[in-house]
Write a protein that holds these residues in place. Sequence first.
Motif, PDB file in Angstrom:
ATOM      1  N   VAL A   1       0.881  -1.169   0.000  1.00  0.00           N
ATOM      2  CA  VAL A   1       0.000   0.000   0.000  1.00  0.00           C
ATOM      3  C   VAL A   1       0.912   1.211   0.000  1.00  0.00           C
ATOM      4  N   ILE A   2       0.949   1.932  -1.126  1.00  0.00           N
ATOM      5  CA  ILE A   2       1.941   2.985  -1.297  1.00  0.00           C
ATOM      6  C   ILE A   2       1.290   4.314  -1.654  1.00  0.00           C
ATOM      7  N   GLU A   3       2.040   5.369  -1.425  1.00  0.00           N
ATOM      8  CA  GLU A   3       1.559   6.716  -1.759  1.00  0.00           C
ATOM      9  C   GLU A   3       1.673   6.955  -3.262  1.00  0.00           C
ATOM     10  N   GLY A   4       0.630   7.548  -3.819  1.00  0.00           N
ATOM     11  CA  GLY A   4       0.648   7.880  -5.233  1.00  0.00           C
ATOM     12  C   GLY A   4       1.083   9.307  -5.472  1.00  0.00           C
ATOM     13  N   GLY A   5       0.808   9.800  -6.675  1.00  0.00           N
ATOM     14  CA  GLY A   5       1.199  11.158  -7.041  1.00  0.00           C
ATOM     15  C   GLY A   5       0.014  12.078  -7.194  1.00  0.00           C
ATOM     16  N   ALA A   6       0.279  13.243  -7.742  1.00  0.00           N
ATOM     17  CA  ALA A   6      -0.762  14.261  -7.871  1.00  0.00           C
ATOM     18  C   ALA A   6      -1.825  13.866  -8.891  1.00  0.00           C
ATOM     19  N   GLU A   7      -1.416  13.205  -9.960  1.00  0.00           N
ATOM     20  CA  GLU A   7      -2.341  12.785 -11.005  1.00  0.00           C
ATOM     21  C   GLU A   7      -2.348  11.271 -11.113  1.00  0.00           C
ATOM     22  N   ARG A   8      -3.373  10.766 -11.818  1.00  0.00           N
ATOM     23  CA  ARG A   8      -3.506   9.318 -11.965  1.00  0.00           C
ATOM     24  C   ARG A   8      -2.242   8.691 -12.568  1.00  0.00           C
ATOM     25  N   ALA A   9      -1.705   9.288 -13.616  1.00  0.00           N
ATOM     26  CA  ALA A   9      -0.507   8.741 -14.245  1.00  0.00           C
ATOM     27  C   ALA A   9       0.678   8.740 -13.287  1.00  0.00           C
ATOM     28  N   ASP A  10       0.768   9.751 -12.420  1.00  0.00           N
ATOM     29  CA  ASP A  10       1.851   9.811 -11.441  1.00  0.00           C
ATOM     30  C   ASP A  10       1.746   8.639 -10.469  1.00  0.00           C
ATOM     31  N   SER A  11       0.518   8.310 -10.082  1.00  0.00           N
ATOM     32  CA  SER A  11       0.312   7.180  -9.179  1.00  0.00           C
ATOM     33  C   SER A  11       0.686   5.864  -9.848  1.00  0.00           C
ATOM     34  N   GLU A  12       0.360   5.746 -11.126  1.00  0.00           N
ATOM     35  CA  GLU A  12       0.725   4.541 -11.853  1.00  0.00           C
ATOM     36  C   GLU A  12       2.245   4.417 -11.940  1.00  0.00           C
ATOM     37  N   ARG A  13       2.923   5.539 -12.138  1.00  0.00           N
ATOM     38  CA  ARG A  13       4.387   5.522 -12.174  1.00  0.00           C
ATOM     39  C   ARG A  13       4.962   5.087 -10.834  1.00  0.00           C
ATOM     40  N   CYS A  14       4.361   5.533  -9.745  1.00  0.00           N
ATOM     41  CA  CYS A  14       4.829   5.135  -8.412  1.00  0.00           C
ATOM     42  C   CYS A  14       4.775   3.617  -8.262  1.00  0.00           C
ATOM     43  N   ALA A  15       3.690   3.023  -8.728  1.00  0.00           N
ATOM     44  CA  ALA A  15       3.554   1.566  -8.639  1.00  0.00           C
ATOM     45  C   ALA A  15       4.558   0.861  -9.539  1.00  0.00           C
ATOM     46  N   LEU A  16       4.759   1.391 -10.739  1.00  0.00           N
ATOM     47  CA  LEU A  16       5.727   0.782 -11.651  1.00  0.00           C
ATOM     48  C   LEU A  16       7.145   0.893 -11.096  1.00  0.00           C
ATOM     49  N   GLU A  17       7.443   1.988 -10.391  1.00  0.00           N
ATOM     50  CA  GLU A  17       8.759   2.114  -9.756  1.00  0.00           C
ATOM     51  C   GLU A  17       8.927   1.049  -8.681  1.00  0.00           C
ATOM     52  N   LEU A  18       7.861   0.796  -7.927  1.00  0.00           N
ATOM     53  CA  LEU A  18       7.916  -0.257  -6.909  1.00  0.00           C
ATOM     54  C   LEU A  18       8.221  -1.604  -7.556  1.00  0.00           C
ATOM     55  N   LEU A  19       7.669  -1.836  -8.730  1.00  0.00           N
ATOM     56  CA  LEU A  19       7.816  -3.120  -9.415  1.00  0.00           C
ATOM     57  C   LEU A  19       8.990  -3.150 -10.388  1.00  0.00           C
ATOM     58  N   ARG A  20       9.697  -2.031 -10.559  1.00  0.00           N
ATOM     59  CA  ARG A  20      10.697  -1.917 -11.625  1.00  0.00           C
ATOM     60  C   ARG A  20      11.708  -3.069 -11.600  1.00  0.00           C
ATOM     61  N   THR A  21      12.309  -3.326 -10.453  1.00  0.00           N
ATOM     62  CA  THR A  21      13.343  -4.358 -10.381  1.00  0.00           C
ATOM     63  C   THR A  21      12.794  -5.711 -10.811  1.00  0.00           C
ATOM     64  N   GLU A  22      11.581  -6.024 -10.371  1.00  0.00           N
ATOM     65  CA  GLU A  22      10.984  -7.323 -10.714  1.00  0.00           C
ATOM     66  C   GLU A  22      10.564  -7.380 -12.179  1.00  0.00           C
ATOM     67  N   ILE A  23      10.127  -6.244 -12.730  1.00  0.00           N
ATOM     68  CA  ILE A  23       9.776  -6.217 -14.150  1.00  0.00           C
ATOM     69  C   ILE A  23      11.027  -6.418 -14.999  1.00  0.00           C
ATOM     70  N   VAL A  24      12.101  -5.704 -14.652  1.00  0.00           N
ATOM     71  CA  VAL A  24      13.349  -5.821 -15.404  1.00  0.00           C
ATOM     72  C   VAL A  24      13.895  -7.245 -15.321  1.00  0.00           C
ATOM     73  N   ALA A  25      13.746  -7.866 -14.158  1.00  0.00           N
ATOM     74  CA  ALA A  25      14.224  -9.231 -13.969  1.00  0.00           C
ATOM     75  C   ALA A  25      13.256 -10.270 -14.536  1.00  0.00           C
ATOM     76  N   ALA A  26      12.106  -9.792 -15.041  1.00  0.00           N
ATOM     77  CA  ALA A  26      11.066 -10.657 -15.618  1.00  0.00           C
ATOM     78  C   ALA A  26      10.428 -11.583 -14.594  1.00  0.00           C
ATOM     79  N   THR A  27      10.539 -11.245 -13.297  1.00  0.00           N
ATOM     80  CA  THR A  27       9.793 -12.009 -12.298  1.00  0.00           C
ATOM     81  C   THR A  27       8.349 -11.521 -12.208  1.00  0.00           C
ATOM     82  N   VAL A  28       8.105 -10.303 -12.678  1.00  0.00           N
ATOM     83  CA  VAL A  28       6.742  -9.821 -12.924  1.00  0.00           C
ATOM     84  C   VAL A  28       6.624  -9.624 -14.427  1.00  0.00           C
TER      85      VAL A  28
END
Length: 224
Positions: free
Chosen positions: A74-101
């Motif tokens: 459960v994480i803090e988002g940003g000012a706009e919807r896209a900013d919040s989506e970026r926050c979530a993608l940053e949380l998942l970045r390492t796993e996405i790059v590693a293809a575990t997600v």
Amino acid sequence: MSQTVAVVLAGGRGRRVGADRNKVLLEVAGRPVIAWSIAAFAGHPAIDRVVLVGHRDDLAELAAIAAPYGVRDVIEGGAERADSERCALELLRTEIVAATVGVVLIHDGARPCVSPGLIAAAARTAGTSGVVPTLEAPPLVLDDGARITAAPGHLMRAQTPQGGPGAQLLAAYDEARRTGFTGTDTASYLEHAGHAVRAIPGEPANLKVTYAADLATAAAALGR
């Protein structure tokens, strides 16, 4: 081989229903709106991980609602919807790059009536391309000052969950940041980056709680 599927639930501070608090925290059919959305994904066999993004002032309440469903991100988002989506993608970045997600879906937490079938279809399609559920929009009535005409009936309404392969989605949002692009929804970011987006049938019951009357409509649908 099956791909790990993560879903991002956006629980930002929408208030158009007229309440003095975040609409996803309003009660519908005995639970907060967001609780229905969390339950739909957290209990679905196609979904491996749920990330809930919300306003900083709501995080404690959102975490308490999410905990019984096993949701810990459960994480803090940003000012706009896209900013919040970026926050979530940053949380998942390492796993996405590693293809575990491998797949990421993004769903509006104010759509509590999403069905298991729609979730399954979106997750399946997002394994190979971008995905957006759509419904045909009713004709628009236009008043040109002299007569009233109906606009063509091929206009479509986009729903969520939207998403696609995690690597494509992450790259699309990175590209948008570099170019200053602001999209209207998740699919628009994928399209802007040159990725294919496939439309799948949406569902009339998958409404977004926007106005006060939507709470009653959602309650009736969830009651069924």
